[in-house]
Design an enzyme around this catalytic site. Sequence first.
Site, PDB file in Angstrom:
ATOM      1  N   LYS A 170       0.718  -1.135   0.069  1.00 28.77           N
ATOM      2  CA  LYS A 170      -0.114  -0.158   0.055  1.00 28.77           C
ATOM      3  C   LYS A 170       0.799   1.357  -0.174  1.00 28.77           C
ATOM      4  O   LYS A 170       0.309   2.234  -0.733  1.00 28.77           O
ATOM      5  CB  LYS A 170      -0.755  -0.136   1.275  1.00 28.77           C
ATOM      6  N   ASN A 173       2.570   1.904  -3.407  1.00 26.25           N
ATOM      7  CA  ASN A 173       1.949   2.228  -4.410  1.00 26.25           C
ATOM      8  C   ASN A 173       1.697   3.904  -4.073  1.00 26.25           C
ATOM      9  O   ASN A 173       1.555   4.516  -5.093  1.00 26.25           O
ATOM     10  CB  ASN A 173       0.373   1.301  -4.237  1.00 26.25           C
TER      11      ASN A 173
END
Length: 297
Positions: A170, A173
């Site tokens: 996460k 990203n």
Amino acid sequence: MNVGFVGLGVMGGPMALNILKGGHALTVFDVDPKAVRRLVDAGATAAASPREVGAASEVVVTMLPEPRHVETVVLGKDGVAEGLPPGGVVIDMSTIDPMTSQRVGAELRKRGLNMVDSPVGKTSEHAVTGTLTLMVGGEPAVIERVRPVLSCMGTDTYICGGQGMGHAMKITNNLLATTIMAANTEALAIGVKSGLDLDLIMEIMKTTMSNNAQLFVAMPKKAFRGDDSPGFMVKLAAKDVRLAVELGRAMGFEPWVGAACQKTLESAMEKGFADRDTAALMRIREDELGIRVRQKS
Ligand code: NAD
């Protein structure tokens, strides 16, 4: 299943509602009584502490702002771990760093409990429709046990590895997505201030290596309309980039580009844009340079 939920904000509120709609019994806690009231009105049971949420549940979801909140809610006094029965699972869906997640998970395992991380991708609209992207880390057998809960909230589920690897994915990203957005605002400010037309800049960039989704998907919806209503708030983007930069440093290198993006976001916060959408980065440049970056078409 008997499910608990702590952190009923912009994302957690609708995610918890979808667990109720999925037919599970739900016990909830938030420091904000209004957030709790919305869930109780929909059929959830209110608890007086995270410990009480744990005691009523076999699986507890946390959706909290920062690593320190997750640590306190799960392991602190009157925390989830004090109430959760043996074999119980904490699913942390907040965006935090993998090191904190692994530390909390190791402590839970010492107490006969389990942890899965499943931070989410996409937006608050997808939280409402139960169509989030889920980036999951943990032991495969534990992930399978909690799949019926995860599937109430997301449609695209990716197993990223052991516990903490969902968080690693996460923030990897979000580091990239946010630095691309910040770089776009600088490049466009320079181009437009030099006298170039935004439509021409974009037509040409579509054919070159600067083509990117922030430029052609996200910015036309918000930044190029002067709309910085939240969406993805500057303060959350700043936190995610800070966590990624710290993760890079913990690995022994200096993430120069990420650090510059972190500084850009922190400077936006100092100017009062913490609670605005990241589209505010464009607005700040526009105001500094006395320009407007708008598409004609
Ligand atoms: P939010 O601030 O709207 O919600 C957080 C909730 O946690 C609030 O209701 C708050 O009262 C509650 N809370 C804080 N401390 C608490 C405590 N000690 N005990 C109990 N409740 C507590 O934030 P959000 O937008 O729902 O984001 C939650 C997490 O999801 C963050 O880590 C964020 O980075 C991540 N995320 C957000 C988005 C987005 O678009 N907003 C998208 C993906 C991921």
